[in-house]
Design an enzyme around this catalytic site. Structure first.
Site, PDB file in Angstrom:
ATOM      1  N   CYS A 202       0.820  -1.211   0.000  1.00 13.14           N
ATOM      2  CA  CYS A 202       0.000   0.000   0.000  1.00 13.14           C
ATOM      3  C   CYS A 202       0.852   1.258   0.000  1.00 13.14           C
ATOM      4  CB  CYS A 202      -0.844   0.048   1.286  1.00 13.14           C
ATOM      5  SG  CYS A 202      -2.185  -1.118   1.340  1.00 13.14           S
TER       6      CYS A 202
ATOM      7  N   CYS B  90      -5.970   1.644  -2.822  1.00 14.74           N
ATOM      8  CA  CYS B  90      -5.023   2.770  -2.837  1.00 14.74           C
ATOM      9  C   CYS B  90      -4.113   2.781  -4.069  1.00 14.74           C
ATOM     10  CB  CYS B  90      -4.219   2.846  -1.542  1.00 14.74           C
ATOM     11  SG  CYS B  90      -2.888   1.655  -1.388  1.00 14.74           S
TER      12      CYS B  90
ATOM     13  N   CYS C  64      -2.472  -3.141  -3.510  1.00 20.06           N
ATOM     14  CA  CYS C  64      -3.783  -2.968  -2.857  1.00 20.06           C
ATOM     15  C   CYS C  64      -4.764  -2.374  -3.862  1.00 20.06           C
ATOM     16  CB  CYS C  64      -3.581  -2.036  -1.670  1.00 20.06           C
ATOM     17  SG  CYS C  64      -5.073  -1.340  -0.997  1.00 20.06           S
TER      18      CYS C  64
ATOM     19  N   CYS D 202      -2.942   4.828   2.625  1.00 20.61           N
ATOM     20  CA  CYS D 202      -4.075   3.912   2.414  1.00 20.61           C
ATOM     21  C   CYS D 202      -4.974   3.850   3.655  1.00 20.61           C
ATOM     22  CB  CYS D 202      -3.567   2.506   2.096  1.00 20.61           C
ATOM     23  SG  CYS D 202      -4.934   1.356   1.792  1.00 20.61           S
TER      24      CYS D 202
END
Ligand SMILES: [Zn+2]
Length: 182
Positions: free
Chosen positions: A33, A67, A64, A37
């Site tokens: 991330c 994000c 992810c 995030c």
């Protein structure tokens, strides 16, 4: 790069001051991330910090979905791979749809919809397949009691386990074991 208190605070507060410079991977889910995030704060001991965007991918982490740490839309195929990784890793736990959704950073309804449309199975059906597959292997390779095996594959309720097993394989776990001696 070492996870300093400052960076950890940035991750916890979802601040974007480090976005584009550092990324963090969560070892338990293999997802990485941006610091900003908004997904659930991971355990600090599970966090790996990266300062080069090539590194998380090299280390087997997947981006992810919410994000978009590589600034590209994460495809449904990659997301399904993330979901499968979590199902394969945590099948032995009480893994509800909402817990699964938290781990793969999505909403439960969106997760179910995407997973079903890409694989033809609901996540809970896939989870049950994984559990039953692990159970057949344990039945063949060990002499452990059925209730222990049920528990090991994430179904603590033994009679429920037997019922599901019979639905899928047409025979009881005992009969399965007798038919498949190791
Ligand atoms: Zn994220």
């Amino acid at each position: 790069m070492e996870l300093t208190d400052t960076v950890w605070e940035i991750i916890k507060s979802n601040s974007n001051v480090c976005d584009g410079k550092v990324w963090y991977g969560v070892k338990s889910t293999k997802i990485f991330c941006k610091p900003s995030c908004p997904s659930r704060i991971p355990n600090k001991s599970n966090v790996l910090l990266f300062t080069n965007l090539d590194d998380p991918v090299k280390c087997g982490f997947r981006p992810c979905k919410p994000c978009q740490p590589i600034n590209e839309l994460v495809s449904d195929e990659i997301w399904v791979a993330e979901i499968n990784y979590i199902l394969e890793s945590y099948y032995d736990q009480d893994l509800t749809l909402s817990e699964l959704a938290l781990l793969v950073h999505g909403s439960p309804s969106h997760l179910r919809h995407v997973y079903q449309s890409k694989t033809g199975l609901s996540p809970s059906k896939k989870l049950m397949q994984i559990r039953m597959d692990k159970a057949t292997k344990l039945l063949q390779s060990t002499k452990r009691p059925i209730s222990d095996i049920a528990n090991d594959v994430g179904i603590p309720n033994n009679s429920y386990f037997i019922k599901i097993f019979k639905n899928i394989y047409g025979i009881t776990p005992h009969q399965y074991r007798a038919k498949h001696p190791n």
